[in-house]
Design an enzyme around this catalytic site. Structure first.
Site, PDB file in Angstrom:
ATOM      1  N   THR A  69      56.321  44.227  21.818  1.00  0.00           N
ATOM      2  CA  THR A  69      56.923  42.951  22.262  1.00  0.00           C
ATOM      3  C   THR A  69      58.441  43.067  22.201  1.00  0.00           C
ATOM      4  O   THR A  69      58.988  43.902  21.484  1.00  0.00           O
ATOM      5  CB  THR A  69      56.397  41.765  21.420  1.00  0.00           C
ATOM      6  OG1 THR A  69      54.976  41.779  21.477  1.00  0.00           O
ATOM      7  CG2 THR A  69      56.876  40.427  21.929  1.00  0.00           C
ATOM      8  N   GLU A  78      46.431  41.342  25.577  1.00  0.00           N
ATOM      9  CA  GLU A  78      46.810  40.033  25.041  1.00  0.00           C
ATOM     10  C   GLU A  78      45.611  39.172  24.663  1.00  0.00           C
ATOM     11  O   GLU A  78      45.726  38.256  23.849  1.00  0.00           O
ATOM     12  CB  GLU A  78      47.680  39.308  26.068  1.00  0.00           C
ATOM     13  CG  GLU A  78      48.800  38.483  25.481  1.00  0.00           C
ATOM     14  CD  GLU A  78      49.964  39.314  24.973  1.00  0.00           C
ATOM     15  OE1 GLU A  78      50.329  39.141  23.807  1.00  0.00           O
ATOM     16  OE2 GLU A  78      50.508  40.142  25.735  1.00  0.00           O
ATOM     17  N   GLY A 105      57.186  40.420  16.897  1.00  0.00           N
ATOM     18  CA  GLY A 105      56.716  40.494  15.508  1.00  0.00           C
ATOM     19  C   GLY A 105      55.350  39.876  15.285  1.00  0.00           C
ATOM     20  O   GLY A 105      55.030  39.476  14.171  1.00  0.00           O
ATOM     21  N   GLY A 106      54.535  39.777  16.358  1.00  0.00           N
ATOM     22  CA  GLY A 106      53.200  39.209  16.184  1.00  0.00           C
ATOM     23  C   GLY A 106      53.329  37.777  15.702  1.00  0.00           C
ATOM     24  O   GLY A 106      54.286  37.088  16.032  1.00  0.00           O
TER      25      GLY A 106
HETATM   26  O1  DON Z   1      51.914  36.444  21.859  1.00  0.00           O
HETATM   27  C1  DON Z   1      52.011  36.801  20.691  1.00  0.00           C
HETATM   28  O2  DON Z   1      52.337  36.045  19.808  1.00  0.00           O
HETATM   29  C2  DON Z   1      51.746  38.250  20.343  1.00  0.00           C
HETATM   30  N1  DON Z   1      50.873  38.856  21.292  1.00  0.00           N
HETATM   31  C3  DON Z   1      53.038  39.001  20.218  1.00  0.00           C
HETATM   32  C4  DON Z   1      52.800  40.439  19.788  1.00  0.00           C
HETATM   33  C5  DON Z   1      53.919  41.054  19.062  1.00  0.00           C
HETATM   34  O3  DON Z   1      54.940  40.463  18.850  1.00  0.00           O
HETATM   35  C6  DON Z   1      53.715  42.452  18.602  1.00  0.00           C
HETATM   36  N2  DON Z   1      54.557  42.785  17.476  1.00  0.00           N
HETATM   37  N3  DON Z   1      55.673  43.078  17.303  1.00  0.00           N
END
Ligand code: DON
Length: 579
Positions: free
Chosen positions: A399, A436, A485-486
């Site tokens: 991301t 996703e 950052g997930g």
């Molecule tokens: O949409 C989201 O919240 C997640 N899929 C974002 C994934 C992410 O930031 C991966 N990590 N760094």
């Protein structure tokens, strides 16, 4: 998913990365300062415009557009298409994005939702395997079932149609040129390739990222991606629609189906980016605006700030234990509501106004004790509440977020993703497909209640992406911020906002400073930083503490006097450049 499963998953997926990975990433950073509030060398000042993003080549592309008089949205198109090439592990044409735009002329914030959608055939038991149990996370990531219909290009096109000044085709050119001429493998891309165990199984990815003996191509190797250039040329001429019909769409659907997925060319043809209402709220004298559902980011960041505002003001520099305590408790309460109530608003009634109502935030703040952790917070009962939800998203080195302000004062905050590092690990025509749909809840019901974020055909999985603007009391834009950052994105963005707005830290110092917070599990403290030393004090207040890597990638712009200051996160290899 249960908190235990979340913890196991995060340990395996993020903190389980081998030490050499983190060592290589650390080496890859441009002389990072210790994250202790000392200004690093990733900052820049511009009198007229600014761009901060995750890769210097993308920053340069945005700078060139802004220097030619392009708008912030023009620059965003150029930056994003270059990022899809040079930072392919994080975002790209095969993924989605949220765009928050500020138009200085009419002082209006508009938000664009380019989130992926589940194929029409998707059902709530999509990620349920043998014996009725959820499948393993990595199995789901690598399966064709995790791929959502990409949304990046339609969102860019819609926002550019509303806010672009230069022609669309011109903005595609920098990425086309770079793809044809080639760019060097960055230390960070190399490190993530070294860590990854699955990408080389895809024959197209193997030929591009790996040498004849299956080793990742060395740092500095020039990668040429003529297939990406060719796709971009079609998109330059035919618009985003060129991606959603004909040969490109057929190749995407075929790749997904080869992995057991059910996406069809009809699903691709049906994709639409959506303009959504921004979510805005007050924090002290400021107004903060961000992305609404299907992202949980805007609501959760505003809830954390709103709860903190109703607690005694605490400065990290003077009383770090108290500051971490209050922040973690506010975050715990916000994540409890997020997990319960937020999902795709086209499928679930999300009580946005109730979750942000001042009296509701006051009620939530009253649950926070000055010296004792809640441990695990329960969701509240905001006005309009009906739903139930839960889910899991990992915190991974993928991301990307960038922030741009142009010479007229228009701004873009854009967070973009293919979810996991290298997404679904299928490389089609020079870009990677997303995974996703693993942001959906793997289980459809819990405690006898349907889960709001369950899988459904055509639905968008809940996100944590939090592209954010801050306006001062006079209504002037003062801050543009966001991070990967997930689902810890919310913590990173809220912590940086508090550091700048409440503790008065300079922007770069705020990015460099240690992360902490809670996602309603343990209280998390960033490993290898001074905040980790607070573990015992926090445990004494009843916090279950976990010290872990917290790999944010905040790229931000702040108004300082009449100038713009840009800053890049020392944890990734981004940069800022202004003019
Ligand atoms: O949409 C989201 O919240 C997640 N899929 C974002 C994934 C992410 O930031 C991966 N990590 N760094």
């Amino acid at each position: 998913m249960t908190p235990a499963r979340v913890t196991a998953l995060l340990t395996r997926a993020a903190c389980g990365l081998p030490l050499f990975f983190w060592a290589a990433v650390a080496l890859a950073q441009l002389a990072p300062e210790p994250p202790s509030g000392v200004a690093s060398k990733k900052t820049a000042t511009g009198q007229r415009f600014m761009v901060a993003a995750a890769h210097p080549l993308a920053v340069d592309a945005g700078y060139a557009v802004l220097a030619r008089g392009g708008s912030a949205m023009d620059a965003a198109v150029a930056v994003q298409l270059v990022l899809g090439l040079v930072e392919p592990q994080s975002s790209g044409l095969g993924g989605g994005a949220f765009i928050v735009h500020y138009s200085a002329a009419d002082r209006r914030v508009r938000t664009y939702d380019g989130r992926e959608t589940a194929p029409a055939a998707a059902r709530p038991d999509r990620f349920i395997g043998q014996f009725g149990r959820p499948v393993g996370f990595i199995d789901a990531v690598l399966s064709g079932k995790s791929v959502g219909v990409p949304g990046l290009l339609p969102a860019l096109e819609a926002a550019h149609r509303d806010h672009g000044r230069l022609g669309w085709a011109t903005l595609v050119e920098p990425a086309v040129a770079l793809a044809e001429q080639g760019f060097p493998v960055s230390p960070r891309l190399h490190a993530v390739l070294e860590w990854d165990r699955w990408l080389a199984r895809d024959p197209f990815a193997a030929g591009y990222f790996f040498d004849g003996s299956g080793r990742p191509k060395p740092v500095g190797t020039i990668l040429r991606n003529p297939e990406y250039a060719a796709v971009l040329r079609e998109v330059a001429n035919g618009g985003a629609g060129a991606f959603y019909r004909g040969g490109i769409a057929a190749d995407v659907a075929a790749a997904v189906q080869s992995g057991g997925g059910d996406m069809t060319t009809a699903d691709l043809a049906a994709y639409r980016a959506q303009e959504r209402a921004p979510v805005c709220g007050a924090f002290r004298t400021y107004r903060v605006c961000g992305m609404g559902p299907p992202s949980s980011g805007g609501i959760a960041v505003l809830q954390i700030l709103g709860i903190l505002e109703r607690l005694p003001h605490t400065d990290y520099a003077r009383d770090p234990v108290q500051a971490v305590h209050y922040f973690a408790e506010a975050a715990r309460l916000a994540y409890a509501d997020r997990d319960r109530y937020v999902a795709d608003p086209d499928f679930v009634r999300v009580p946005v106004a109730g979750l942000l109502a001042p009296e509701y935030l006051a009620e939530r703040a009253r649950l926070v004790s000055a010296d004792r952790s809640l441990g695990h917070a329960q969701p509240g009962r905001p006005a309009g509440a009906t739903a139930s939800a839960d889910g899991v998203e990992a915190d991974l080195p993928a991301t990307t977020h960038f922030s741009i302000v142009d010479a007229e004062g228009n701004a873009v905050a854009l967070t973009s993703s293919i979810e996991f590092a290298f997404g679904n690990h299928r490389f089609v025509r020079g870009f990677l497909l997303n995974n996703e749909l693993t942001d959906f809840s793997f289980v459809a019901a819990e405690g006898g209640r349907p889960v709001a974020n369950r899988v459904e055909g055509g639905k968008r999985p809940r996100s944590s992406m939090s592209p954010t603007f801050v306006f001062d009391a006079a209504g002037r834009l003062v801050l543009v911020v966001g991070s990967p950052g997930g689902h810890a994105i919310i913590l990173y963005v809220a912590r940086v906002l508090v550091a700048v707005l409440d503790w008065g830290m300079p922007l770069q110092a705020a990015l460099d400073a240690p992360h902490f917070g809670s996602r309603n599990g343990p209280t998390e403290l960033e490993a290898g930083t001074p905040v980790a030393r607070l573990q015992r004090d926090l445990e004494a207040r009843g916090h279950p503490v976990r010290v872990r890597e917290m790999t944010s990638g905040v790229h931000a712009v702040q108004r300082v006097g009449d100038a713009w200051v840009g800053a890049a996160d020392p944890r990734r290899d981004g940069a800022a450049r202004g003019g």
